[in-house]
Motif scaffolding. Sequence first.
Motif, PDB file in Angstrom:
ATOM      1  N   VAL A   1       0.862  -1.174   0.000  1.00  0.00           N
ATOM      2  CA  VAL A   1       0.000   0.000   0.000  1.00  0.00           C
ATOM      3  C   VAL A   1       0.898   1.224   0.000  1.00  0.00           C
ATOM      4  CG1 VAL A   1      -1.778   1.286   1.244  1.00  0.00           C
ATOM      5  CG2 VAL A   1      -1.805  -1.229   1.280  1.00  0.00           C
ATOM      6  N   VAL A   2       0.628   2.180  -0.884  1.00  0.00           N
ATOM      7  CA  VAL A   2       1.436   3.397  -0.967  1.00  0.00           C
ATOM      8  C   VAL A   2       0.596   4.566  -0.475  1.00  0.00           C
ATOM      9  CG1 VAL A   2       2.747   4.928  -2.465  1.00  0.00           C
ATOM     10  CG2 VAL A   2       2.755   2.454  -2.892  1.00  0.00           C
ATOM     11  N   ALA A   3       1.156   5.321   0.481  1.00  0.00           N
ATOM     12  CA  ALA A   3       0.440   6.447   1.075  1.00  0.00           C
ATOM     13  C   ALA A   3       1.176   7.748   0.797  1.00  0.00           C
ATOM     14  CB  ALA A   3       0.310   6.241   2.582  1.00  0.00           C
ATOM     15  N   ASP A   4       0.433   8.735   0.373  1.00  0.00           N
ATOM     16  CA  ASP A   4       1.009  10.056   0.110  1.00  0.00           C
ATOM     17  C   ASP A   4       0.818  10.930   1.356  1.00  0.00           C
ATOM     18  OD1 ASP A   4       2.235  12.095  -1.244  1.00  0.00           O
ATOM     19  OD2 ASP A   4       0.431  12.731  -2.301  1.00  0.00           O
ATOM     20  N   GLU A   5       1.388  10.481   2.458  1.00  0.00           N
ATOM     21  CA  GLU A   5       1.307  11.161   3.739  1.00  0.00           C
ATOM     22  C   GLU A   5       2.631  10.966   4.472  1.00  0.00           C
ATOM     23  OE1 GLU A   5      -2.222  10.328   6.124  1.00  0.00           O
ATOM     24  OE2 GLU A   5      -3.028   9.136   4.451  1.00  0.00           O
ATOM     25  N   PRO A   6       2.951  11.818   5.446  1.00  0.00           N
ATOM     26  CA  PRO A   6       4.144  11.582   6.252  1.00  0.00           C
ATOM     27  C   PRO A   6       4.009  10.276   7.040  1.00  0.00           C
ATOM     28  CG  PRO A   6       3.330  13.825   6.550  1.00  0.00           C
ATOM     29  CD  PRO A   6       2.272  13.077   5.785  1.00  0.00           C
ATOM     30  N   GLU A   7       5.101   9.588   7.225  1.00  0.00           N
ATOM     31  CA  GLU A   7       5.057   8.317   7.954  1.00  0.00           C
ATOM     32  C   GLU A   7       4.500   8.512   9.364  1.00  0.00           C
ATOM     33  OE1 GLU A   7       7.984   4.488   8.605  1.00  0.00           O
ATOM     34  OE2 GLU A   7       8.847   6.503   8.786  1.00  0.00           O
TER      35      GLU A   7
END
Length: 227
Positions: free
Chosen positions: A169-175
């Motif tokens: 899963v790829v998230a465009d948010e800070p870890e």
Amino acid sequence: MNVAVVTVGDELLAGRTTDTNAAWLCERLAGRGVDVERVTTVPDRVGDIARVVNEYRAEYDAVIVTGGLGPTHDDLTMDGVAAALGRSVEEHDDALAWLEADGYTRDDLASGTAALPAGARALHNEPGVAPGAALEGVYVLPGVPSEMKAMFESIAEEFTGTPTYRERVVADEPESALLDRIAELRERFDVAVGSYPSESVRIELNGTDEATVAEAAAWLRERVDSP
């Protein structure tokens, strides 16, 4: 099944050669459901090779050693493995027979080409010359990537475990912003989770039940911002 991988070579430690063998072996073993628990690089020194192999063979089901095979002055892997196992190194009849069948004569071969730890099973090097060896759960493979891969494929069936299924899963948010959702994911689903930040955050899910991993990935995708 759990395994340790040992790569041998001064050139690896000096950064002159990239250790692609370890990465390839880890991926191939993981695909067979085998847990790789150690990857270690040691110099071309008999004592270092022997110490690490002896330690790891006591801890893991198998040890794969790659690099340093052949008759030249810095090809010391067979000597190191033999020392770890308390064996002498001697000419191996089966290895010689294979080489002769490939068109080599004894006069063609440098002294020591077919020298393996006493009692070892010889592993034929189809694309190369120097044979590998298997003995007491230790597998010795060449360092040349094409030779290493071919030799591993000839023994791959000896490495088995529980298949592991993976989803990404790829998230465009800070870890840091994902921590609560990842914690909830772990509570809801029996999966292992790793997060790897770059321009976006790659979240890897894996587990032994394919449906559970797929369900966990679908749950998380609904709750993160995609790139």
